[in-house]
Design an enzyme around this catalytic site. Structure first.
Site, PDB file in Angstrom:
ATOM      1  N   GLY A 117       0.787  -1.720   0.066  1.00 48.26           N
ATOM      2  CA  GLY A 117       0.290  -0.203   0.145  1.00 48.26           C
ATOM      3  C   GLY A 117       0.772   1.096   0.254  1.00 48.26           C
ATOM      4  N   ALA A 118       1.969   1.275  -0.321  1.00 50.18           N
ATOM      5  CA  ALA A 118       3.478   2.142   0.217  1.00 50.18           C
ATOM      6  C   ALA A 118       2.554   3.144  -1.411  1.00 50.18           C
ATOM      7  CB  ALA A 118       4.102   2.372   0.225  1.00 50.18           C
ATOM      8  N   GLY A 119       3.033   2.341  -2.374  1.00 47.87           N
ATOM      9  CA  GLY A 119       2.831   2.888  -3.837  1.00 47.87           C
ATOM     10  C   GLY A 119       3.916   2.451  -4.264  1.00 47.87           C
ATOM     11  N   LYS A 120       3.990   1.114  -4.378  1.00 47.63           N
ATOM     12  CA  LYS A 120       5.713   0.104  -5.069  1.00 47.63           C
ATOM     13  C   LYS A 120       4.854   0.169  -6.716  1.00 47.63           C
ATOM     14  CE  LYS A 120       5.655  -2.550  -2.696  1.00 47.63           C
ATOM     15  NZ  LYS A 120       4.515  -2.626  -1.283  1.00 47.63           N
ATOM     16  N   SER A 121       4.051  -0.009  -6.908  1.00 44.17           N
ATOM     17  CA  SER A 121       2.929  -0.819  -7.883  1.00 44.17           C
ATOM     18  C   SER A 121       3.175   0.695  -8.935  1.00 44.17           C
ATOM     19  CB  SER A 121       1.451  -1.237  -7.924  1.00 44.17           C
ATOM     20  OG  SER A 121       1.850  -2.308  -7.076  1.00 44.17           O
ATOM     21  N   THR A 122       2.460   1.624  -8.050  1.00 42.32           N
ATOM     22  CA  THR A 122       1.605   2.772  -8.758  1.00 42.32           C
ATOM     23  C   THR A 122       3.393   3.568  -9.383  1.00 42.32           C
ATOM     24  OG1 THR A 122       0.533   3.260  -6.774  1.00 42.32           O
ATOM     25  CG2 THR A 122       0.940   4.697  -8.103  1.00 42.32           C
TER      26      THR A 122
ATOM     27  N   ARG B  19      -6.726 -10.441  -8.753  1.00 45.46           N
ATOM     28  CA  ARG B  19      -7.339  -8.701  -8.460  1.00 45.46           C
ATOM     29  C   ARG B  19      -8.116  -8.507  -9.512  1.00 45.46           C
ATOM     30  NH1 ARG B  19      -3.162  -5.727  -4.958  1.00 45.46           N
ATOM     31  NH2 ARG B  19      -2.901  -7.463  -2.906  1.00 45.46           N
TER      32      ARG B  19
ATOM     33  N   ARG C 266      -7.986   1.375  -1.768  1.00 43.80           N
ATOM     34  CA  ARG C 266      -8.173   0.994  -2.849  1.00 43.80           C
ATOM     35  C   ARG C 266      -8.572  -1.068  -2.896  1.00 43.80           C
ATOM     36  NH1 ARG C 266      -1.639  -2.386  -3.430  1.00 43.80           N
ATOM     37  NH2 ARG C 266      -2.800  -3.528  -2.298  1.00 43.80           N
TER      38      ARG C 266
ATOM     39  N   ARG D 212      -1.813  -7.070   6.721  1.00 41.95           N
ATOM     40  CA  ARG D 212      -1.050  -6.277   6.289  1.00 41.95           C
ATOM     41  C   ARG D 212      -0.291  -4.930   7.050  1.00 41.95           C
ATOM     42  NH1 ARG D 212      -1.299  -7.219  -0.273  1.00 41.95           N
ATOM     43  NH2 ARG D 212      -2.179  -8.578  -0.058  1.00 41.95           N
TER      44      ARG D 212
ATOM     45  N   ASP E 292       4.969  10.946  -0.265  1.00 42.81           N
ATOM     46  CA  ASP E 292       3.824  11.073   0.387  1.00 42.81           C
ATOM     47  C   ASP E 292       2.960  12.459  -1.088  1.00 42.81           C
ATOM     48  OD1 ASP E 292       2.159  13.188   2.135  1.00 42.81           O
ATOM     49  OD2 ASP E 292       4.062  14.348   2.385  1.00 42.81           O
TER      50      ASP E 292
HETATM   51  N1  LIG Z   1       1.559   9.526  -3.820  1.00 39.12           N
HETATM   52  C1  LIG Z   1       0.276   8.914  -3.396  1.00 39.12           C
HETATM   53  N2  LIG Z   1      -0.870   9.817  -2.503  1.00 39.12           N
HETATM   54  C2  LIG Z   1      -1.563   9.002  -2.522  1.00 39.12           C
HETATM   55  N3  LIG Z   1      -1.966   8.192  -2.530  1.00 39.12           N
HETATM   56  C3  LIG Z   1      -1.266   7.224  -3.657  1.00 39.12           C
HETATM   57  C4  LIG Z   1      -0.452   7.843  -3.948  1.00 39.12           C
HETATM   58  N4  LIG Z   1       1.217   6.358  -4.495  1.00 39.12           N
HETATM   59  C5  LIG Z   1      -0.034   5.784  -4.225  1.00 39.12           C
HETATM   60  N5  LIG Z   1      -1.271   5.861  -3.420  1.00 39.12           N
HETATM   61  C6  LIG Z   1      -2.317   4.454  -3.421  1.00 39.12           C
HETATM   62  O1  LIG Z   1      -2.540   3.782  -2.765  1.00 39.12           O
HETATM   63  C7  LIG Z   1      -2.590   2.855  -3.313  1.00 39.12           C
HETATM   64  C8  LIG Z   1      -1.956   1.874  -2.981  1.00 39.12           C
HETATM   65  O2  LIG Z   1      -0.597   1.724  -3.731  1.00 39.12           O
HETATM   66  P1  LIG Z   1      -0.059   1.052  -4.342  1.00 39.12           P
HETATM   67  O3  LIG Z   1      -0.973  -0.377  -4.875  1.00 39.12           O
HETATM   68  O4  LIG Z   1       0.979   1.501  -6.132  1.00 39.12           O
HETATM   69  O5  LIG Z   1       0.930  -0.083  -3.657  1.00 39.12           O
HETATM   70  P2  LIG Z   1       2.025  -1.407  -3.132  1.00 39.12           P
HETATM   71  O6  LIG Z   1       3.102  -0.841  -2.356  1.00 39.12           O
HETATM   72  O7  LIG Z   1       2.053  -1.384  -4.666  1.00 39.12           O
HETATM   73  O8  LIG Z   1       1.004  -2.696  -2.657  1.00 39.12           O
HETATM   74  P3  LIG Z   1       1.369  -4.220  -2.651  1.00 39.12           P
HETATM   75  O9  LIG Z   1       2.386  -3.959  -1.871  1.00 39.12           O
HETATM   76  O10 LIG Z   1       0.263  -4.356  -1.834  1.00 39.12           O
HETATM   77  O11 LIG Z   1       0.637  -4.602  -3.882  1.00 39.12           O
HETATM   78  C9  LIG Z   1      -2.952   2.566  -4.520  1.00 39.12           C
HETATM   79  O12 LIG Z   1      -4.934   3.058  -4.594  1.00 39.12           O
HETATM   80  C10 LIG Z   1      -2.479   3.785  -5.075  1.00 39.12           C
HETATM   81  O13 LIG Z   1      -3.527   5.097  -6.671  1.00 39.12           O
HETATM   82  N1  LIG Z   2       9.606 -12.050  -1.649  1.00 31.50           N
HETATM   83  C1  LIG Z   2       8.821 -11.731  -1.669  1.00 31.50           C
HETATM   84  N2  LIG Z   2       7.951 -10.701  -2.989  1.00 31.50           N
HETATM   85  C2  LIG Z   2       6.824 -10.195  -3.369  1.00 31.50           C
HETATM   86  C3  LIG Z   2       6.618 -10.908  -4.386  1.00 31.50           C
HETATM   87  N3  LIG Z   2       6.033 -10.307  -5.242  1.00 31.50           N
HETATM   88  C4  LIG Z   2       5.441  -9.235  -4.798  1.00 31.50           C
HETATM   89  N4  LIG Z   2       5.273  -9.474  -3.745  1.00 31.50           N
HETATM   90  C5  LIG Z   2       5.488  -8.659  -2.403  1.00 31.50           C
HETATM   91  O1  LIG Z   2       3.872  -9.335  -1.967  1.00 31.50           O
HETATM   92  C6  LIG Z   2       3.326  -7.998  -0.758  1.00 31.50           C
HETATM   93  C7  LIG Z   2       1.756  -8.192  -1.616  1.00 31.50           C
HETATM   94  O2  LIG Z   2       1.585  -7.826  -3.101  1.00 31.50           O
HETATM   95  P1  LIG Z   2       0.295  -7.699  -3.275  1.00 31.50           P
HETATM   96  O3  LIG Z   2       0.364  -7.696  -4.280  1.00 31.50           O
HETATM   97  O4  LIG Z   2      -0.247  -9.468  -3.190  1.00 31.50           O
HETATM   98  O5  LIG Z   2      -0.355  -6.741  -2.738  1.00 31.50           O
HETATM   99  C8  LIG Z   2       3.702  -6.599  -1.790  1.00 31.50           C
HETATM  100  O6  LIG Z   2       5.624  -6.028  -0.675  1.00 31.50           O
HETATM  101  C9  LIG Z   2       5.042  -7.006  -2.503  1.00 31.50           C
HETATM  102  O7  LIG Z   2       6.250  -6.577  -2.852  1.00 31.50           O
HETATM  103  C10 LIG Z   2       8.070 -11.838  -4.818  1.00 31.50           C
HETATM  104  O8  LIG Z   2       8.308 -12.183  -5.995  1.00 31.50           O
HETATM  105  N5  LIG Z   2       8.686 -11.706  -3.530  1.00 31.50           N
END
Ligand SMILES: Nc1ncnc2c1ncn2[C@@H]1O[C@H](COP(=O)(O)OP(=O)(O)OP(=O)(O)O)[C@@H](O)[C@H]1O
Ligand SMILES: Nc1nc2c(ncn2[C@@H]2O[C@H](COP(=O)(O)O)[C@@H](O)[C@H]2O)c(=O)[nH]1
Length: 198
Positions: A14-19, A44, A137, A148, A172
């Site tokens: 949820g920190a925003g890695k995928s974004t 999902r 989300r 989580r 942020d």
């Molecule tokens: N800077 C930001 N300000 C506000 N909302 C944000 C910001 N960055 C990301 N978000 C929102 O926060 C939510 C979580 O972001 P994201 O899915 O990228 O997190 P993640 O780290 O990839 O999570 P996961 O590890 O579960 O895949 C999303 O709905 C995204 O749109």
């Molecule tokens: N150790 C690993 N962690 C992984 C991998 N792929 C994703 N992740 C982490 O899992 C959580 C949850 O992901 P989500 O898609 O269910 O929200 C997140 O922190 C990812 O970074 C992996 O190959 N190895």
């Protein structure tokens, strides 16, 4: 393993890695390639098998782990996740910068390999904001959300270990966080662009 230096993006769910990653892959389409992990969690809505993850059963994944096909794997929030050798090789075969999105257990396991990536932790401004982002989300049940958040607290503690990450980005303001991310990757981006010209 060959090719440009890979990048590990880690940090609480949820920190925003995928974004941030999506922005990077869009802006530098041919420069970065995503390492498609395996997971036993359910897809999902909108997630595509083979693109977002390889969605597999626990049995399938364990069999491949036993066969030595994974660089790292971990249990996260009740599901298995892992990076296969094939996932990284597929990106490196394109001479792209391979980006791994993995949890902190994965970071520690990758440190024991010869992958030599740039390690970046993406962190939320606070746990309260993280919780709000995860709730907004709408991907989690109450139970998985609490798991989580517990994992997030552990992650934030462990990530304080000196030297574990090359850069910690507090996500942020999204544009500011993205600019920090691009800043640390600039050298690797330039090298990859140059290598395309020659
Ligand atoms: N800077 C930001 N300000 C506000 N909302 C944000 C910001 N960055 C990301 N978000 C929102 O926060 C939510 C979580 O972001 P994201 O899915 O990228 O997190 P993640 O780290 O990839 O999570 P996961 O590890 O579960 O895949 C999303 O709905 C995204 O749109
Ligand atoms: N150790 C690993 N962690 C992984 C991998 N792929 C994703 N992740 C982490 O899992 C959580 C949850 O992901 P989500 O898609 O269910 O929200 C997140 O922190 C990812 O970074 C992996 O190959 N190895």
């Amino acid at each position: 393993m060959q090719g440009p230096r890979p990048v590990v993006l880690s940090g609480p769910s949820g920190a925003g890695k995928s974004t941030l990653l999506k922005k990077l892959l869009k802006d530098y389409e041919n420069i970065f390639g995503f390492s498609v992990s395996h997971t036993t969690r359910q897809p999902r809505p909108g997630e595509v098998n083979g693109k977002d993850y390889h969605f597999v059963t626990r049995e399938e994944m364990q069999k491949e782990i036993d066969a030595g096909e994974f660089i790292e794997h971990a249990e996260f929030s009740g599901n298995m996740y892992g990076t296969s050798k094939g996932a990284v090789q597929a990106v490196q075969a394109q001479n792209q910068i391979c980006v791994l999105d993995i949890d902190i257990q994965g970071v520690k396991n990758i440190k024991r390999t010869d992958l030599n990536p740039i390690y970046i932790s993406v962190q939320p401004p606070s746990i309260d904001i993280l919780e709000k982002r995860l709730r907004d989300r709408k991907t989690e049940t109450e139970e998985s959300l609490l798991k989580r958040l517990t994992a997030a607290r552990v992650d934030l503690e462990l990530s304080k270990e000196p030297g574990l990450f090359d850069l910690v980005i507090i996500n942020d303001d999204l544009e500011k966080a993205y600019s920090e991310l691009k800043g640390v990757l600039l050298e690797e981006i330039k090298k990859t662009q140059e290598s395309r010209k020659s």
